[in-house]
Design a protein around this motif. Sequence first.
Motif, PDB file in Angstrom:
ATOM      1  N   UNK A   1       0.808  -1.227   0.000  1.00  0.00           N
ATOM      2  CA  UNK A   1       0.000   0.000   0.000  1.00  0.00           C
ATOM      3  C   UNK A   1       0.839   1.273   0.000  1.00  0.00           C
ATOM      4  N   UNK A   2       2.023   1.222   0.610  1.00  0.00           N
ATOM      5  CA  UNK A   2       2.790   2.455   0.796  1.00  0.00           C
ATOM      6  C   UNK A   2       4.049   2.533  -0.054  1.00  0.00           C
ATOM      7  N   UNK A   3       4.227   1.578  -0.958  1.00  0.00           N
ATOM      8  CA  UNK A   3       5.402   1.613  -1.840  1.00  0.00           C
ATOM      9  C   UNK A   3       5.460   2.908  -2.635  1.00  0.00           C
ATOM     10  N   UNK A   4       4.304   3.404  -3.098  1.00  0.00           N
ATOM     11  CA  UNK A   4       4.279   4.616  -3.929  1.00  0.00           C
ATOM     12  C   UNK A   4       4.700   5.860  -3.157  1.00  0.00           C
ATOM     13  N   UNK A   5       4.732   5.751  -1.822  1.00  0.00           N
ATOM     14  CA  UNK A   5       5.173   6.883  -0.994  1.00  0.00           C
ATOM     15  C   UNK A   5       6.629   6.715  -0.540  1.00  0.00           C
ATOM     16  N   UNK A   6       7.325   5.731  -1.090  1.00  0.00           N
ATOM     17  CA  UNK A   6       8.716   5.509  -0.713  1.00  0.00           C
ATOM     18  C   UNK A   6       8.878   4.870   0.642  1.00  0.00           C
ATOM     19  N   UNK A   7       7.823   4.190   1.112  1.00  0.00           N
ATOM     20  CA  UNK A   7       7.837   3.568   2.443  1.00  0.00           C
ATOM     21  C   UNK A   7       8.077   2.065   2.297  1.00  0.00           C
ATOM     22  N   UNK A   8       8.967   1.526   3.125  1.00  0.00           N
ATOM     23  CA  UNK A   8       9.311   0.106   3.096  1.00  0.00           C
ATOM     24  C   UNK A   8       8.863  -0.571   4.390  1.00  0.00           C
ATOM     25  N   UNK A   9       8.608  -1.876   4.299  1.00  0.00           N
ATOM     26  CA  UNK A   9       8.167  -2.634   5.467  1.00  0.00           C
ATOM     27  C   UNK A   9       8.711  -4.053   5.376  1.00  0.00           C
ATOM     28  N   UNK A  10       9.436  -4.474   6.406  1.00  0.00           N
ATOM     29  CA  UNK A  10      10.041  -5.808   6.440  1.00  0.00           C
ATOM     30  C   UNK A  10       9.893  -6.420   7.829  1.00  0.00           C
ATOM     31  N   UNK A  11      10.085  -7.726   7.891  1.00  0.00           N
ATOM     32  CA  UNK A  11       9.984  -8.466   9.153  1.00  0.00           C
ATOM     33  C   UNK A  11      11.299  -9.144   9.509  1.00  0.00           C
ATOM     34  N   UNK A  12      11.523  -9.267  10.808  1.00  0.00           N
ATOM     35  CA  UNK A  12      12.635 -10.054  11.345  1.00  0.00           C
ATOM     36  C   UNK A  12      12.069 -11.086  12.305  1.00  0.00           C
ATOM     37  N   UNK A  13      12.537 -12.323  12.163  1.00  0.00           N
ATOM     38  CA  UNK A  13      12.267 -13.354  13.166  1.00  0.00           C
ATOM     39  C   UNK A  13      13.534 -13.462  14.017  1.00  0.00           C
ATOM     40  N   UNK A  14      13.544 -12.844  15.186  1.00  0.00           N
ATOM     41  CA  UNK A  14      14.784 -12.799  15.964  1.00  0.00           C
ATOM     42  C   UNK A  14      15.023 -14.086  16.752  1.00  0.00           C
ATOM     43  N   UNK A  15      16.282 -14.404  16.912  1.00  0.00           N
ATOM     44  CA  UNK A  15      16.699 -15.468  17.824  1.00  0.00           C
ATOM     45  C   UNK A  15      17.501 -14.805  18.929  1.00  0.00           C
ATOM     46  N   UNK A  16      17.129 -15.043  20.167  1.00  0.00           N
ATOM     47  CA  UNK A  16      17.863 -14.444  21.273  1.00  0.00           C
ATOM     48  C   UNK A  16      17.536 -15.154  22.568  1.00  0.00           C
ATOM     49  N   UNK A  17      18.519 -15.245  23.435  1.00  0.00           N
ATOM     50  CA  UNK A  17      18.273 -15.693  24.798  1.00  0.00           C
ATOM     51  C   UNK A  17      17.942 -14.449  25.606  1.00  0.00           C
ATOM     52  N   UNK A  18      16.688 -14.331  25.985  1.00  0.00           N
ATOM     53  CA  UNK A  18      16.230 -13.162  26.727  1.00  0.00           C
ATOM     54  C   UNK A  18      15.147 -13.619  27.686  1.00  0.00           C
ATOM     55  N   UNK A  19      14.454 -12.673  28.296  1.00  0.00           N
ATOM     56  CA  UNK A  19      13.396 -13.070  29.216  1.00  0.00           C
ATOM     57  C   UNK A  19      12.243 -13.756  28.490  1.00  0.00           C
ATOM     58  N   UNK A  20      12.162 -13.579  27.145  1.00  0.00           N
ATOM     59  CA  UNK A  20      11.128 -14.246  26.366  1.00  0.00           C
ATOM     60  C   UNK A  20      11.421 -15.734  26.210  1.00  0.00           C
ATOM     61  N   UNK A  21      12.690 -16.127  26.348  1.00  0.00           N
ATOM     62  CA  UNK A  21      13.056 -17.538  26.216  1.00  0.00           C
ATOM     63  C   UNK A  21      13.673 -18.098  27.495  1.00  0.00           C
TER      64      UNK A  21
END
Length: 306
Positions: free
Chosen positions: A184-204
């Motif tokens: 939807x926002x490519x025409x406005x020069x806006x980008x959108x990407x995802x990261x699936x992070x791996x980390x030892x943190x309080x979430x794991x």
Amino acid sequence: MSDILGLEGKVAIVTGAGGGIGRGIALEMAKAGAKVVINDIGVSLGGEGGSASPAEETKAMIEAGGGQAAISTDSVSDWESAQKIVQCALDTFGQVDVVVNNAGILRDTIFHKMDPADWRAVVDVHLNGSFYVSRAAAEPFRQQMSGAFVHMTSTSGLIGNFGQANYSAAKLGIVGLSKSIALDMERFGVRSNCIAPFAWSRMTGSIQAKTPEEAERIERLKQMTPETNAPLAVFLASDAAKEVTGQIFAARLNELFLFNQTRPIRSVHKAEGWTPEAIAERALPAFKASLTPLGRSGDVFSWDPV
């Protein structure tokens, strides 16, 4: 830091930046020359409580390195509150160029015992929160004809995991959200990407070892410190990634991954149409070898990080 990134003087909002992955990203953004809005409400892993202390600690670390930062303690899980996060960037620094949707909570429960309240709480923070903050930033991005979104998905959603129906659904929903923003926002020069992070943190950190072998593996997993995800996030936010949008990446210690995305892989055709019986007799045998096996993230990423 090379000027290839083009982040000097830009303004980045990082949600959930009071610790863990978010703090690592906020610090790396500041190192690259960005001014950072540290958004964190200082709650527990399950979303209870609240304190400004985590955000204040991150701010002190950025300023100690010569960077500039501001604090927002507004919740991402409410539309009006999320707008205040973006307004904080505009009021403090006069612009917003990057949004990193990292805030999250966990309320893991096996599906048939999951309380609807735990479903709503996790979806509200991860999926709704990513929408609310992104939507609030969409207008200034559109007006300035530039902007970058970096969203945190998870292999729990991309692949699967036990006891995380709420989290997995929200994280896979974020992939769809990111792709829609990119389109939807490519025409406005806006980008959108995802990261699936791996980390030892309080979430794991709640993972428990039941055998000496599991304890040894956990020690190796602890090498995946939260900040190892930060370079990828900063890259995706930068001008160096100006041609990258609608993609899914992962960072796993010293490894980087690009994920494929759902596309048809086999097809069958029957000129006279299909009946349930014909599907069982003809389509299923043709598809069977290509069915995706049921598995968890740990089954796919079965080797230890090095």
